[in-house]
Scaffold this motif. Structure first.
Motif, PDB file in Angstrom:
ATOM      1  N   SER A 275       0.836  -1.214   0.000  1.00  0.00           N
ATOM      2  CA  SER A 275       0.000   0.000   0.000  1.00  0.00           C
ATOM      3  C   SER A 275       0.860   1.251   0.000  1.00  0.00           C
ATOM      4  O   SER A 275       0.567   2.229  -0.708  1.00  0.00           O
ATOM      5  N   CYS A 276       1.923   1.245   0.789  1.00  0.00           N
ATOM      6  CA  CYS A 276       2.817   2.414   0.830  1.00  0.00           C
ATOM      7  C   CYS A 276       3.492   2.633  -0.516  1.00  0.00           C
ATOM      8  O   CYS A 276       3.696   3.787  -0.947  1.00  0.00           O
ATOM      9  N   ASP A 277       3.838   1.561  -1.186  1.00  0.00           N
ATOM     10  CA  ASP A 277       4.507   1.699  -2.485  1.00  0.00           C
ATOM     11  C   ASP A 277       3.597   2.323  -3.538  1.00  0.00           C
ATOM     12  O   ASP A 277       4.089   2.928  -4.496  1.00  0.00           O
ATOM     13  N   HIS A 278       2.285   2.178  -3.364  1.00  0.00           N
ATOM     14  CA  HIS A 278       1.345   2.746  -4.340  1.00  0.00           C
ATOM     15  C   HIS A 278       0.922   4.172  -3.999  1.00  0.00           C
ATOM     16  O   HIS A 278       0.134   4.765  -4.731  1.00  0.00           O
ATOM     17  N   LEU A 279       1.450   4.727  -2.915  1.00  0.00           N
ATOM     18  CA  LEU A 279       1.108   6.112  -2.561  1.00  0.00           C
ATOM     19  C   LEU A 279       1.762   7.088  -3.541  1.00  0.00           C
ATOM     20  O   LEU A 279       2.900   6.887  -3.958  1.00  0.00           O
ATOM     21  N   PRO A 280       1.060   8.186  -3.910  1.00  0.00           N
ATOM     22  CA  PRO A 280       1.691   9.189  -4.790  1.00  0.00           C
ATOM     23  C   PRO A 280       2.735  10.029  -4.062  1.00  0.00           C
ATOM     24  O   PRO A 280       3.578  10.654  -4.699  1.00  0.00           O
ATOM     25  N   SER A 281       2.685  10.058  -2.737  1.00  0.00           N
ATOM     26  CA  SER A 281       3.642  10.825  -1.947  1.00  0.00           C
ATOM     27  C   SER A 281       4.797   9.929  -1.522  1.00  0.00           C
ATOM     28  O   SER A 281       4.697   8.701  -1.502  1.00  0.00           O
ATOM     29  N   ALA A 282       5.905  10.578  -1.168  1.00  0.00           N
ATOM     30  CA  ALA A 282       7.066   9.848  -0.653  1.00  0.00           C
ATOM     31  C   ALA A 282       6.916   9.698   0.857  1.00  0.00           C
ATOM     32  O   ALA A 282       6.522  10.646   1.555  1.00  0.00           O
ATOM     33  N   LEU A 283       7.242   8.513   1.398  1.00  0.00           N
ATOM     34  CA  LEU A 283       7.032   8.239   2.820  1.00  0.00           C
ATOM     35  C   LEU A 283       8.173   7.379   3.350  1.00  0.00           C
ATOM     36  O   LEU A 283       8.617   6.438   2.694  1.00  0.00           O
ATOM     37  N   CYS A 284       8.623   7.732   4.580  1.00  0.00           N
ATOM     38  CA  CYS A 284       9.680   6.954   5.222  1.00  0.00           C
ATOM     39  C   CYS A 284       9.536   7.075   6.729  1.00  0.00           C
ATOM     40  O   CYS A 284       9.345   8.183   7.259  1.00  0.00           O
ATOM     41  N   PHE A 285       9.631   5.942   7.421  1.00  0.00           N
ATOM     42  CA  PHE A 285       9.668   5.901   8.875  1.00  0.00           C
ATOM     43  C   PHE A 285      11.032   5.358   9.276  1.00  0.00           C
ATOM     44  O   PHE A 285      11.484   4.327   8.747  1.00  0.00           O
ATOM     45  N   ALA A 286      11.666   6.043  10.229  1.00  0.00           N
ATOM     46  CA  ALA A 286      13.009   5.637  10.644  1.00  0.00           C
ATOM     47  C   ALA A 286      13.166   5.865  12.136  1.00  0.00           C
ATOM     48  O   ALA A 286      12.503   6.730  12.736  1.00  0.00           O
TER      49      ALA A 286
END
Length: 376
Positions: A102-113
């Motif tokens: 699901s995250c890979d199909h988001l139009p926005s960039a996302l990262c949790f670290a």
């Protein structure tokens, strides 16, 4: 059974074994231990006959085809059914893999670290932007943020504009940093258009201010011209009175001195602008001092009206021209009210223009006040 038929049975059992292993993977994905055990047992049941059949393949003619066919088909069907059921069930349940997809199909960039910068979850768009901005994949979120922190709004070579933001969160007693990238290409385009419009408005404001200054300058020059014309008329009137006095036509020295004192005050700036144009009575008294008689007949505009001021200004000019150029002694003014305004005629007994001279007829119209027609 013949070797060809034995080969078909081996293929069927191999398909069942592979399907059972695929079912095991689906069970692991859904975290179903019982389903994993069942699929593993089915895989072993498929693999055992397959191994026996492969071992006895050289002497396959002695094998009976009926039990092997029944076993191969039933085990393969069971494996396929179990595998399909678990795969369908895994598609309808949330799992870490489904969250990642699901995250890979988001139009926005996302990262949790975490605090050390090690990514817990990132999508494909974040990796793509990391390659474009830093030249490599996002392996350390802290290093990536330090690279873009000074300029969190970045325009890429392909024309896209991205805005990055980092938020500090706490989950289960641990510190987690969320880095998000939003595509603001359209907003950036509108911002640029707004800035261009503001520049055009500033330029227009400068032109309007310059226009206002030009209007003020033109108005000032117009007032100066009016003042010069007024000075010319007043001094000309005083010169006529002086000329008449020196020629002995009239001996009113006090009126001559009064006219010159008035002109001196005008030149020194002490003559108030509120000085009104001479009324007919004042004009008649001034004309008497230079030997000219003024007579009026008919109907005239109300004293103080715009039309009346025009009539008086025209009479003043006619009197000046009569004495200066025509040498006359009488000026007659005839007024008439018309349907659209006023008709004013100025007649005098001055010298007739010489041959070749022009007879001038002047028509003046006043709007929106009652119209005025004057003939000289």
């Amino acid at each position: 059974m013949n070797p060809f038929y034995a080969g078909l049975m081996c293929t069927s059992l191999l398909v069942g074994t592979i399907a059972s292993l695929f079912g095991c993977m689906s069970a692991v994905r859904c975290h179903h231990r019982s389903a994993f055990a069942i699929c593993l047992v089915i895989a072993l049941l498929d693999f055992a006959p397959l191994a026996v059949l492969l071992a006895r393949l050289p002497e396959s003619e002695t094998l009976s085809p009926v039990p092997w066919t029944a076993a191969a088909l039933s085990l393969t069907a069971l494996s396929l059914f179990a595998s399909f059921t678990l795969w369908h069930k895994s598609r309808r349940q949330l799992s870490p893999v489904s969250i990642k997809e699901s995250c890979d199909h988001l139009p926005s960039a996302l990262c949790f670290a975490g605090e050390n910068g090690l990514p817990c979850l990132k999508n494909l768009k974040m990796d793509e932007l990391s390659h474009l901005l830093t030249g490599g994949a996002l392996l350390n979120a802290n290093v990536f943020w330090e690279t873009i922190e000074s300029q969190p709004i970045v325009t890429l070579e392909n024309g896209q504009t991205w805005s990055f933001e980092r938020v500090r969160m706490e989950m289960n007693g641990k510190i987690v940093y969320q880095i998000t990238g939003t595509n603001i290409t359209e907003e950036a385009r509108l911002q640029r258009e707004l800035e261009e419009d503001n520049l055009r408005l500033k330029a227009m404001n400068r032109r309007l201010r310059q226009y206002g200054q030009d209007v003020q300058e033109a108005t000032r020059e117009k007032e100066i011209l009016r003042a010069k014309t007024r000075v010319h008329d007043e001094i000309g009137h005083a010169l006529l009175q002086t000329r008449q006095f020196l020629s002995g036509t009239q001996d009113d020295a006090e009126s001559v001195c009064t006219a010159w004192r008035q002109n001196v005050r005008l030149l020194l700036g002490k003559y108030a602008d509120e000085h009104r144009v001479d009324t007919f009575d004042q004009l008649a008294r001034a004309a008497c001092t230079i030997g000219v008689t003024i007579a009026r007949r008919g109907v005239f505009p109300k004293e103080g009206a715009e039309s009346s001021q025009i009539v008086e200004a025209a009479a003043h000019e006619c009197l000046t021209n009569l004495v200066r150029h025509a040498g006359g002694t009488r000026l007659e003014i005839i007024g008439e009210k018309t349907a659209t305004g006023w008709s004013i005629r100025y007649l005098n007994n001055g010298d007739v223009p010489r041959a070749g001279a022009f007879a001038i007829s002047t028509m003046a119209m006043c709007r929106p006040a009652p119209s005025l027609r004057a003939a000289v």
